[in-house]
Design an enzyme around this catalytic site. Sequence first.
Site, PDB file in Angstrom:
ATOM      1  N   HIS A  70       0.792  -0.808  -0.363  1.00 27.55           N
ATOM      2  CA  HIS A  70       0.032   0.094   0.135  1.00 27.55           C
ATOM      3  C   HIS A  70       1.110   1.088   0.465  1.00 27.55           C
ATOM      4  O   HIS A  70       1.508   1.019   1.384  1.00 27.55           O
ATOM      5  CB  HIS A  70      -0.706   0.026   1.269  1.00 27.55           C
ATOM      6  CG  HIS A  70      -1.425  -1.100   1.242  1.00 27.55           C
ATOM      7  ND1 HIS A  70      -2.343  -2.077   2.524  1.00 27.55           N
ATOM      8  CD2 HIS A  70      -2.355  -1.436  -0.050  1.00 27.55           C
ATOM      9  CE1 HIS A  70      -2.542  -2.899   2.060  1.00 27.55           C
ATOM     10  NE2 HIS A  70      -3.312  -2.393   0.978  1.00 27.55           N
ATOM     11  N   GLU A  73       1.731   3.454   3.463  1.00 21.87           N
ATOM     12  CA  GLU A  73       2.212   3.016   4.210  1.00 21.87           C
ATOM     13  C   GLU A  73       3.482   3.018   4.419  1.00 21.87           C
ATOM     14  O   GLU A  73       4.515   2.330   4.255  1.00 21.87           O
ATOM     15  CB  GLU A  73       1.843   1.814   4.991  1.00 21.87           C
ATOM     16  CG  GLU A  73       0.260   1.371   4.829  1.00 21.87           C
ATOM     17  CD  GLU A  73      -0.235   0.155   4.610  1.00 21.87           C
ATOM     18  OE1 GLU A  73       0.271  -0.698   4.879  1.00 21.87           O
ATOM     19  OE2 GLU A  73      -1.359  -0.030   4.429  1.00 21.87           O
ATOM     20  N   HIS A 166       3.451  -3.458   6.849  1.00 24.07           N
ATOM     21  CA  HIS A 166       2.764  -2.518   6.751  1.00 24.07           C
ATOM     22  C   HIS A 166       2.296  -1.576   7.812  1.00 24.07           C
ATOM     23  O   HIS A 166       2.786  -2.046   8.897  1.00 24.07           O
ATOM     24  CB  HIS A 166       1.255  -3.712   6.450  1.00 24.07           C
ATOM     25  CG  HIS A 166       1.059  -4.309   5.251  1.00 24.07           C
ATOM     26  ND1 HIS A 166       0.097  -3.725   3.969  1.00 24.07           N
ATOM     27  CD2 HIS A 166       1.247  -5.100   4.490  1.00 24.07           C
ATOM     28  CE1 HIS A 166       0.233  -4.479   2.963  1.00 24.07           C
ATOM     29  NE2 HIS A 166       1.034  -4.940   3.757  1.00 24.07           N
ATOM     30  N   GLU A 229       1.728  -5.470  11.069  1.00 32.05           N
ATOM     31  CA  GLU A 229       0.764  -3.906  11.115  1.00 32.05           C
ATOM     32  C   GLU A 229       1.492  -3.190  12.247  1.00 32.05           C
ATOM     33  O   GLU A 229       1.475  -3.228  13.324  1.00 32.05           O
ATOM     34  CB  GLU A 229      -0.503  -4.477  10.941  1.00 32.05           C
ATOM     35  CG  GLU A 229      -1.476  -4.937   9.982  1.00 32.05           C
ATOM     36  CD  GLU A 229      -1.501  -4.413   9.135  1.00 32.05           C
ATOM     37  OE1 GLU A 229      -1.095  -2.676   9.059  1.00 32.05           O
ATOM     38  OE2 GLU A 229      -1.903  -4.657   8.003  1.00 32.05           O
TER      39      GLU A 229
END
Length: 349
Positions: A70, A73, A166, A229
């Site tokens: 992404h 990010e 991420h 994450e």
Amino acid sequence: MISSADSGRDAAWLDDFLALTLAGGTPPAHAGECAAHAVRWRWLGDGLLQFEPVDATRRMQSVLVSAGVHGDETAPIELLSMLVRDIAHGALPLRCRLLVALGNPGAMRAGERYLDDDLNRLFGGRHAPLATSREAPRAAQLEAAASAFFATAGRARGARWHIDMHTAIRASVFEQFALLPHTGEPPTRTMFEWLGEARIAAVLLHTAKGSTFSHFTAQTCGALACTLELGKVMPFGANDLSRFARADAAVRNLVSGRRDAARAALPRVFTVVDQITKQSDALELFVEKDVPNFTPFAQGTLLARDGDYRYAVRHAQERIVFPNPSVKPGLRAGLLVVETTLDTHAALA
């Protein structure tokens, strides 16, 4: 033989792999040596770079580390660029074959999550029908690069790794957490101990095959794979990278063959029990817009309505992860998980 002067000149861009990628540039040479001739490198295309010790053997681990699937990010992207710099200078010894992937350079340059389609939902061939999507050829390129990289890797358990880094759109009850893809095999203690070393607070276990990059490498390439994450989305240059120090150290230990001497606690575990699927643009999600990931809800709570579709909590407690009513119809608008820490830890292989 490559001279020291030529090698240094051709590899100077390794000091800032991110800058080269954001500029859409091409290095002056596509292969060379760095780290005082201890490491060979190959530029494989936009955002793709492979390193290998000059004395590499088939017994070495093969590690893929990716970020920027992404494009907005940014913190993991910055960390990965610094990893490249430190390997190139010999400040970080390399004890594995390493593939570095900046996932979506086009979206990175635009400062967007994606250009046309969420790249992390296009793997496992799901990109094939999307002829006009700018993400589709990138998904195919990443699949090909990962497959080629792991094709010559060792086959022993733990010989292949993929860490996909991420940051999240929203806050989380557990600021840093991991997602493990479903492969039909039990999770490994090796992966859980590494996640503990990275000070990952929680692990989400998928129970169905998915379309993410880490699902692809786990299922197709046989890698120990996870999605990390690591905090909140921020613009380039606005990240407090000290917040990611433990995860960064764990990645660096992995590629340099070191282990954290301190034995960390294993993360808590949550298993997916259901998902909210967006049926139409009429979807109503009955949670606060900024509700943190892993927020718990009691049995019977109505969480979503979409025409005749309803989702109410079925277990004594379920936690919601990645609620997003803005996805396209047919896609997941939220995951529901329950805690399974004790059973999962007991069953680690």
